[in-house]
Design an enzyme around this catalytic site. Structure first.
Site, PDB file in Angstrom:
ATOM      1  N   LYS A 134    -120.061 -20.778   5.671  1.00 19.82           N
ATOM      2  CA  LYS A 134    -121.435 -20.051   4.777  1.00 19.82           C
ATOM      3  C   LYS A 134    -121.439 -20.759   3.258  1.00 19.82           C
ATOM      4  O   LYS A 134    -122.336 -21.174   3.013  1.00 19.82           O
ATOM      5  CB  LYS A 134    -121.162 -18.655   4.660  1.00 19.82           C
ATOM      6  N   ASP A 152    -126.387 -15.004   5.985  1.00 20.93           N
ATOM      7  CA  ASP A 152    -125.899 -13.971   5.556  1.00 20.93           C
ATOM      8  C   ASP A 152    -126.457 -12.660   5.872  1.00 20.93           C
ATOM      9  O   ASP A 152    -127.207 -12.832   6.900  1.00 20.93           O
ATOM     10  CB  ASP A 152    -126.148 -14.025   3.978  1.00 20.93           C
TER      11      ASP A 152
END
Ligand code: SF4
Length: 230
Positions: A134, A152
């Protein structure tokens, strides 16, 4: 929602391939200011800010980095102080021991393997200590070369509500989004969902009546007919 309402809602809005472009375009119009909220003035500051943002808010990170980036300007600066000093300087972002260790390991690798520069390729970024997919995705996208799609908590929730994925695992959600979202929008798309998720499609009670996607969204509460009495 009962199963029949879900399939009815999916039928109503049509296939996701036909909806994705209007979804992106309408969100761009609704949130022209949708960009990263973390403040940075260089590749190095961007990387550190994103690493610090795990498990805390962007506002909190910005408060800490305002002072941090005056003191630490080059990768060497993070290694020139005792680890305890760096821990104290980033204390307010939480998980300060893990983050200090990851930042120092990353700085060491940047110096030893990348001439002190931040790499741009995802496969290089994920080799940096403490840099997960991420974080790597956010950094690559902000450096102008997105090679994946950041997932997210907002991206996950909105992708599911919009019927763009049936998955729950971020890696599988990303895989679905990569197949669906036009390549040129990979960098912007997460910001659009994040801002829409903060302003309109909030976690507890989505404000469907204010949403520009209501006719494209199978979860819209405006289009659900009440169940017939038995
Ligand atoms: S219509 Fe409602 S559930 Fe769907 S994206 Fe908009 S706010 Fe979220």
């Amino acid at each position: 929602m009962a199963r029949s309402y879900v399939s009815e809602a999916r039928r109503r809005v049509g296939p996701k391939r036909a909806r994705i472009r209007p979804i992106v375009e309408r969100l761009k119009d609704a949130h022209p200011d949708a960009t990263i909220a973390l403040r940075s003035r260089s590749e190095l500051e961007l990387l550190v800010a994103v690493m610090l943002s795990a498990q805390t808010t962007d506002v909190n990170v910005n408060k800490v980095t305002e002072r941090l980036f005056v003191k630490y300007r080059r990768p060497e600066d993070y290694l020139a102080v005792p680890v305890e000093e760096l821990e104290l300087d980033i204390y307010q972002t939480g998980f300060f021991r893990q983050k200090a260790k990851a930042i120092r390991g990353t700085m060491r690798m940047l110096i030893e393997e990348f001439d002190g520069r931040v790499p741009r390729r995802l496969e290089e970024l994920v080799r940096l200590p403490g840099v997960a997919r991420k974080t790597a995705n956010v950094v690559a996208a902000e450096l102008g070369d997105p090679q994946g799609i950041v997932v997210d908590t907002h991206v996950r929730r909105l992708s599911q509500r919009l019927g763009l994925t049936r998955q729950d695992d971020p890696v599988k959600i990303e895989r679905d989004l990569i197949r669906l979202v036009p390549r040129e929008d990979w960098g912007t798309f997460p910001h659009l969902l994040i801002w829409h998720g903060r302003r309109v499609c909030v976690a507890r009670a989505p404000r469907c009546e204010e949403c520009v996607l209501t006719d494209l969204c199978p979860s819209s509460r405006l289009n659900v007919s009440p169940p017939r009495p038995a």
